[in-house]
Design a protein around this motif. Structure first.
Motif, PDB file in Angstrom:
ATOM      1  N   THR A 153      24.833  25.049 -68.083  1.00 37.37           N
ATOM      2  CA  THR A 153      25.713  26.141 -68.427  1.00 37.37           C
ATOM      3  C   THR A 153      25.485  26.717 -69.666  1.00 37.37           C
ATOM      4  OG1 THR A 153      27.492  25.240 -66.973  1.00 37.37           O
ATOM      5  CG2 THR A 153      28.068  26.975 -68.489  1.00 37.37           C
ATOM      6  N   ILE A 154      25.603  25.704 -70.781  1.00 39.94           N
ATOM      7  CA  ILE A 154      25.310  25.982 -72.292  1.00 39.94           C
ATOM      8  C   ILE A 154      23.698  26.718 -72.243  1.00 39.94           C
ATOM      9  CG2 ILE A 154      24.752  25.450 -74.523  1.00 39.94           C
ATOM     10  CD1 ILE A 154      26.924  23.061 -74.100  1.00 39.94           C
ATOM     11  N   PHE A 155      22.932  26.073 -71.629  1.00 32.21           N
ATOM     12  CA  PHE A 155      21.564  26.849 -71.798  1.00 32.21           C
ATOM     13  C   PHE A 155      21.479  27.933 -71.054  1.00 32.21           C
ATOM     14  CE2 PHE A 155      17.518  27.856 -69.994  1.00 32.21           C
ATOM     15  CZ  PHE A 155      16.587  27.453 -70.935  1.00 32.21           C
ATOM     16  N   THR A 156      21.897  28.182 -69.987  1.00 33.10           N
ATOM     17  CA  THR A 156      21.937  29.656 -69.491  1.00 33.10           C
ATOM     18  C   THR A 156      22.748  30.721 -70.388  1.00 33.10           C
ATOM     19  OG1 THR A 156      22.146  28.442 -67.400  1.00 33.10           O
ATOM     20  CG2 THR A 156      22.280  30.791 -67.278  1.00 33.10           C
ATOM     21  N   ALA A 157      23.872  30.369 -70.881  1.00 31.05           N
ATOM     22  CA  ALA A 157      24.630  31.105 -71.559  1.00 31.05           C
ATOM     23  C   ALA A 157      23.976  31.586 -72.955  1.00 31.05           C
ATOM     24  CB  ALA A 157      25.898  30.684 -71.927  1.00 31.05           C
ATOM     25  N   VAL A 158      23.569  30.608 -73.505  1.00 30.31           N
ATOM     26  CA  VAL A 158      22.796  30.950 -74.843  1.00 30.31           C
ATOM     27  C   VAL A 158      21.527  31.634 -74.574  1.00 30.31           C
ATOM     28  CG1 VAL A 158      21.908  29.679 -76.995  1.00 30.31           C
ATOM     29  CG2 VAL A 158      24.161  28.927 -75.820  1.00 30.31           C
ATOM     30  N   SER A 159      20.599  31.381 -73.671  1.00 25.38           N
ATOM     31  CA  SER A 159      19.408  31.946 -73.580  1.00 25.38           C
ATOM     32  C   SER A 159      19.403  33.218 -72.864  1.00 25.38           C
ATOM     33  CB  SER A 159      18.484  30.896 -72.605  1.00 25.38           C
ATOM     34  OG  SER A 159      18.808  31.276 -71.163  1.00 25.38           O
ATOM     35  N   VAL A 200      17.737  23.159 -76.247  1.00 27.09           N
ATOM     36  CA  VAL A 200      17.033  23.880 -77.302  1.00 27.09           C
ATOM     37  C   VAL A 200      15.653  24.315 -77.080  1.00 27.09           C
ATOM     38  CG1 VAL A 200      16.661  23.766 -79.826  1.00 27.09           C
ATOM     39  CG2 VAL A 200      18.751  22.945 -79.012  1.00 27.09           C
ATOM     40  N   PRO A 201      14.578  23.223 -76.598  1.00 24.81           N
ATOM     41  CA  PRO A 201      13.313  23.947 -76.546  1.00 24.81           C
ATOM     42  C   PRO A 201      13.102  25.149 -75.937  1.00 24.81           C
ATOM     43  CG  PRO A 201      13.624  21.424 -76.618  1.00 24.81           C
ATOM     44  CD  PRO A 201      14.909  22.067 -76.364  1.00 24.81           C
ATOM     45  N   GLY A 202      13.824  25.315 -74.691  1.00 29.16           N
ATOM     46  CA  GLY A 202      13.467  26.525 -73.806  1.00 29.16           C
ATOM     47  C   GLY A 202      14.253  27.526 -73.843  1.00 29.16           C
ATOM     48  N   LEU A 203      15.036  27.642 -74.915  1.00 28.92           N
ATOM     49  CA  LEU A 203      16.153  28.822 -75.307  1.00 28.92           C
ATOM     50  C   LEU A 203      15.592  30.222 -75.318  1.00 28.92           C
ATOM     51  CD1 LEU A 203      18.637  27.503 -77.587  1.00 28.92           C
ATOM     52  CD2 LEU A 203      19.046  27.989 -75.098  1.00 28.92           C
ATOM     53  N   TYR A 207      19.621  37.186 -64.201  1.00 28.18           N
ATOM     54  CA  TYR A 207      19.159  36.187 -65.037  1.00 28.18           C
ATOM     55  C   TYR A 207      19.679  34.939 -64.919  1.00 28.18           C
ATOM     56  CZ  TYR A 207      17.841  33.878 -69.267  1.00 28.18           C
ATOM     57  OH  TYR A 207      17.223  32.873 -69.998  1.00 28.18           O
ATOM     58  N   VAL A 208      21.206  34.880 -64.945  1.00 30.17           N
ATOM     59  CA  VAL A 208      22.110  33.748 -64.684  1.00 30.17           C
ATOM     60  C   VAL A 208      21.712  33.073 -63.641  1.00 30.17           C
ATOM     61  CG1 VAL A 208      24.258  32.963 -64.606  1.00 30.17           C
ATOM     62  CG2 VAL A 208      23.800  34.376 -66.532  1.00 30.17           C
ATOM     63  N   TYR A 213      20.138  29.441 -63.861  1.00 29.53           N
ATOM     64  CA  TYR A 213      20.932  28.384 -63.470  1.00 29.53           C
ATOM     65  C   TYR A 213      20.457  27.580 -62.239  1.00 29.53           C
ATOM     66  CZ  TYR A 213      25.400  25.926 -63.506  1.00 29.53           C
ATOM     67  OH  TYR A 213      26.314  25.170 -64.009  1.00 29.53           O
ATOM     68  N   THR A 214      19.992  28.078 -61.259  1.00 27.01           N
ATOM     69  CA  THR A 214      19.319  27.286 -60.261  1.00 27.01           C
ATOM     70  C   THR A 214      18.174  26.751 -60.703  1.00 27.01           C
ATOM     71  OG1 THR A 214      18.329  29.287 -59.451  1.00 27.01           O
ATOM     72  CG2 THR A 214      20.553  28.565 -58.433  1.00 27.01           C
ATOM     73  N   GLN A 215      17.471  27.397 -61.526  1.00 26.49           N
ATOM     74  CA  GLN A 215      15.743  26.708 -61.748  1.00 26.49           C
ATOM     75  C   GLN A 215      16.098  25.194 -62.730  1.00 26.49           C
ATOM     76  OE1 GLN A 215      13.681  29.880 -64.238  1.00 26.49           O
ATOM     77  NE2 GLN A 215      12.307  27.871 -64.923  1.00 26.49           N
ATOM     78  N   MET A 216      16.954  25.672 -63.676  1.00 25.42           N
ATOM     79  CA  MET A 216      17.555  24.428 -64.630  1.00 25.42           C
ATOM     80  C   MET A 216      18.089  23.295 -63.771  1.00 25.42           C
ATOM     81  SD  MET A 216      16.235  25.178 -67.556  1.00 25.42           S
ATOM     82  CE  MET A 216      16.815  24.023 -68.467  1.00 25.42           C
ATOM     83  N   TRP A 217      19.023  23.652 -62.816  1.00 28.92           N
ATOM     84  CA  TRP A 217      19.650  22.503 -62.223  1.00 28.92           C
ATOM     85  C   TRP A 217      18.747  21.733 -61.306  1.00 28.92           C
ATOM     86  CZ3 TRP A 217      24.930  21.299 -61.538  1.00 28.92           C
ATOM     87  CH2 TRP A 217      25.080  20.249 -60.560  1.00 28.92           C
ATOM     88  N   ASN A 218      17.507  22.413 -60.968  1.00 29.71           N
ATOM     89  CA  ASN A 218      16.500  21.544 -60.136  1.00 29.71           C
ATOM     90  C   ASN A 218      15.452  21.119 -60.757  1.00 29.71           C
ATOM     91  OD1 ASN A 218      17.880  22.287 -57.753  1.00 29.71           O
ATOM     92  ND2 ASN A 218      16.432  24.186 -57.107  1.00 29.71           N
ATOM     93  N   ASP A 219      15.326  21.288 -62.078  1.00 28.34           N
ATOM     94  CA  ASP A 219      14.294  20.984 -63.052  1.00 28.34           C
ATOM     95  C   ASP A 219      14.273  19.424 -63.280  1.00 28.34           C
ATOM     96  OD1 ASP A 219      12.164  21.010 -64.534  1.00 28.34           O
ATOM     97  OD2 ASP A 219      13.078  21.197 -66.310  1.00 28.34           O
ATOM     98  N   TYR A 220      13.396  18.567 -63.197  1.00 26.10           N
ATOM     99  CA  TYR A 220      13.393  17.309 -63.415  1.00 26.10           C
ATOM    100  C   TYR A 220      12.383  16.632 -64.463  1.00 26.10           C
ATOM    101  CZ  TYR A 220       8.985  16.044 -61.300  1.00 26.10           C
ATOM    102  OH  TYR A 220       7.874  15.822 -61.047  1.00 26.10           O
TER     103      TYR A 220
END
Lengths: 314, 279
Positions: free
Chosen positions: B82-88, B147-150, B200-201, B205-212
């Motif tokens: 959530t934080i990542f998606t909002a800030v990015s 942070v790294p992908g923002l 975008y969100v 959001y789905t991409q980050m949720w699924n990232d491992y």
């Protein structure tokens, strides 16, 4: 002391007056760069600096515990002459890429074409074929493990058992493990490609196909002589996209077989991961990463070369 | 007449093919769903495919949730994604706006340089970014995940394309009204960008949720596990029949939010992928 402050204030004012034209003249730049500052700093650290660092590390023997020593092209020479596993990794990745590019584009184009032909339930079928894209790599790997389980309990072994065949060691046989891993992503994860084909197909004006039909062309002829040539830019786009995506493959290999048996499912990115984060050979892993990067760059460049020949619908 | 009949048969075949393919994709997941509801003492008979569970044992989900540390994973993923998606998203709109609407020296250069990011796959930067994160002392924190992908170049690109269509008169009117630069951004640009933000969100959001992969590298402790890492560690303690049932439940729990988001926002998804794909 007081005098000093007075003097400073005076000098400060002089500086401000000198700088004033600069401020007014470059007002736009100052506003813009102030807004861009934080994003550019972040980008500078985690992209630009990081990229320079991986290039530098690729020329060192760094293994996280010692100080990095500069060793010239030794890592690169080792990649191309001494490392058998890396050869295997590139070969496997190439097989994976070729089969995925062909498979995803054939399935994607065929299903997209059918979906645009259907009048009722277009959106339903689009969703029904697309949703597996939402399945994460880890969930996908868990599915692959179960479907291709080598014991008679695996789904596929159960199914072929019903047909009277014996169990097959799908994932522990070095000759077939790579292909067993490929089946699930090949048939399930073409959704993005399909969507882009659907978008491309709906952009082609109906009048073209109608004209062909009036001339007595069959469906197949219309598809072959009208649709395909008009779709060429989209096909190139999708081929390049799938090529890049599948060259980056590592998920199923890492999560299901961890590169084995006998490195038969080793991929390039998995090799970077294992060299770097399992064996801590950061220098060597960086040089593999650079070779990998150059290949991706070459594929991307290919796209720009093709992009010159655009098709117009006017 | 003959052609019409042929067309009808062809159409029926198309429907048949699409339906069979859709079923083919659904069945493995359906079978796992059936597994996830089986009773605890369930022992599958060899060579049998179970199409229906013997009772609906939802307590498996509770057990799986507790056993696999899935609760922590869910919470961590929810917070960091959530934080990542909002800030990015904020950064993407800000940079997209400056590049699209501000006239200043270096604008073209910045855009081209940012676009060059496209050519470097994130896999190439795994090693240096891991070292940077380690040196900053961020290992095993959510900061390392965020942070790294923002600065998301795809997002910047989408925002720029969209904001170029925003009428200049709107912005000029705000300047005449005496709005500050950031005032204009917050009061006009951000609200006007809501369609592109929504697209975008959902994509991110789905991409980050699924990232491992990135979480796997920077998060080694259970307290900072993401939902995908929780499911990954679940795979290791495979022993008896009940493990497969619990694993199925954990798998469904990991997958469910994404399928739900997809069903709710299908239109936005299709739009987003066609938009990023065709550009």
């Amino acid at each position: 002391m007081k005098q000093g402050i007075e003097k400073f204030k005076k000098e400060n004012k002089v500086i401000q007056n000198i700088m004033k034209p600069f401020y007014t003249k470059h007002r736009n730049e100052i506003i813009a760069y102030r807004m861009l500052a934080i994003p550019l700093i972040l980008w500078g650290i985690f992209f630009l600096f990081a990229f320079c660092r991986v290039v530098y590390l690729s020329f060192t023997d760094w293994n996280i515990f010692n100080e990095p020593n500069f060793i010239g092209f030794d890592n690169y020479i080792r990649i191309f002459t001494k490392d058998d596993v890396i050869f295997k990794a590139f070969f496997n990745t190439l097989i994976w890429t070729v089969l995925t590019v062909i498979g995803h584009n054939l399935i994607g184009l065929a299903t997209a074409y059918m979906i645009t032909k259907v009048r009722i339930g277009q959106k339903f079928f689009r969703a029904a074929l697309f949703w597996p894209i939402m399945v994460s790599q880890v969930v996908g790997a868990t599915m692959i493990e179960w479907i291709f389980d080598s014991s008679p309990n695996g789904l596929l072994n159960t199914l072929i058992g019903k047909l009277g065949f014996g169990s097959v060691a799908w994932l522990s046989d070095p000759d077939i493990a790579l292909y067993a891993l490929m089946v699930y992503p090949l048939f399930m994860q073409f959704g993005k490609v399909m969507l882009i084909y659907i978008a491309g197909l709906t952009q082609i004006p109906a009048s073209y196909k109608e004209a062909a039909e009036l001339d007595g062309a069959t469906n197949w002829e219309t598809f072959k002589w009208v649709t395909i040539p008009l779709l060429k830019p989209i096909i190139i786009l999708n081929v390049v996209y799938t090529m890049i995506e599948s060259f980056k493959i590592m998920g199923p290999m890492q999560l299901v077989t961890n590169g084995g048996p006998l490195n038969s499912t080793m991929s390039v990115v998995l090799k970077i991961y294992q060299d770097g984060f399992v064996e801590y050979k950061m220098g060597y892993a960086s040089s593999v990463a650079i070779v990998f990067f150059l290949i991706i760059l070459a594929i991307t460049m290919m796209q720009f070369k093709f992009k010159g020949e655009d098709v117009s619908y006017e | 007449m003959n052609k019409k009949r042929k067309d009808k048969i062809l159409k029926a075949l198309v429907y048949l093919f699409l339906s069979v393919y859709a079923l083919f994709q659904l069945v493995p997941f359906y079978l796992r769903l059936v597994f996830s509801l089986q009773p605890k003492d369930f022992v599958p008979v060899l060579g049998e495919v179970y199409w229906w569970p013997e009772g609906l044992h939802f307590e498996n989900y509770v057990n799986a949730w507790k056993m696999s540390n899935l609760g922590t994973g869910y919470l961590n993923s929810f917070i960091y994604v959530t934080i990542f998606t909002a800030v990015s998203a904020f950064i993407a709109i800000l940079v997209g706006y400056v590049i699209a609407k501000k006239k200043f020296k270096g604008r073209k250069l910045i855009f081209i340089v940012l676009l060059a990011t496209f050519m470097v796959p994130s896999e190439v930067l795994l090693i240096p970014n891991y070292i940077i994160v380690r040196d900053l002392g961020w290992l095993n924190t959510l900061t390392a995940l965020i942070v790294p992908g923002l600065v998301n170049v795809v997002g910047i690109f989408l925002a720029k394309q969209f904001l170029e269509t925003l009428p200049d008169s709107l912005l000029e009117a705000a300047v005449i009204d005496g709005a500050s630069e950031m005032g204009i951004f917050f009061k006009i640009v951000l609200p006007m960008s809501s369609p592109v933000i929504a697209t975008y969100v959902i994509l991110v959001y789905t991409q980050m949720w699924n990232d491992y992969l990135w979480p796997l590298i920077v998060a080694n402790r259970q307290e900072v596990f993401t939902v995908q890492l929780s499911l990954m560690t679940f795979q290791t303690n495979f022993q008896n029949g009940y493990d497969l049932i619990l694993e199925s439940a954990a798998l469904i729990l990991t997958l469910a939010p994404m399928v739900l988001i997809f069903l709710l926002f299908q239109k936005k998804f299709v739009e987003g992928i066609s938009m990023t794909g065709l550009k």
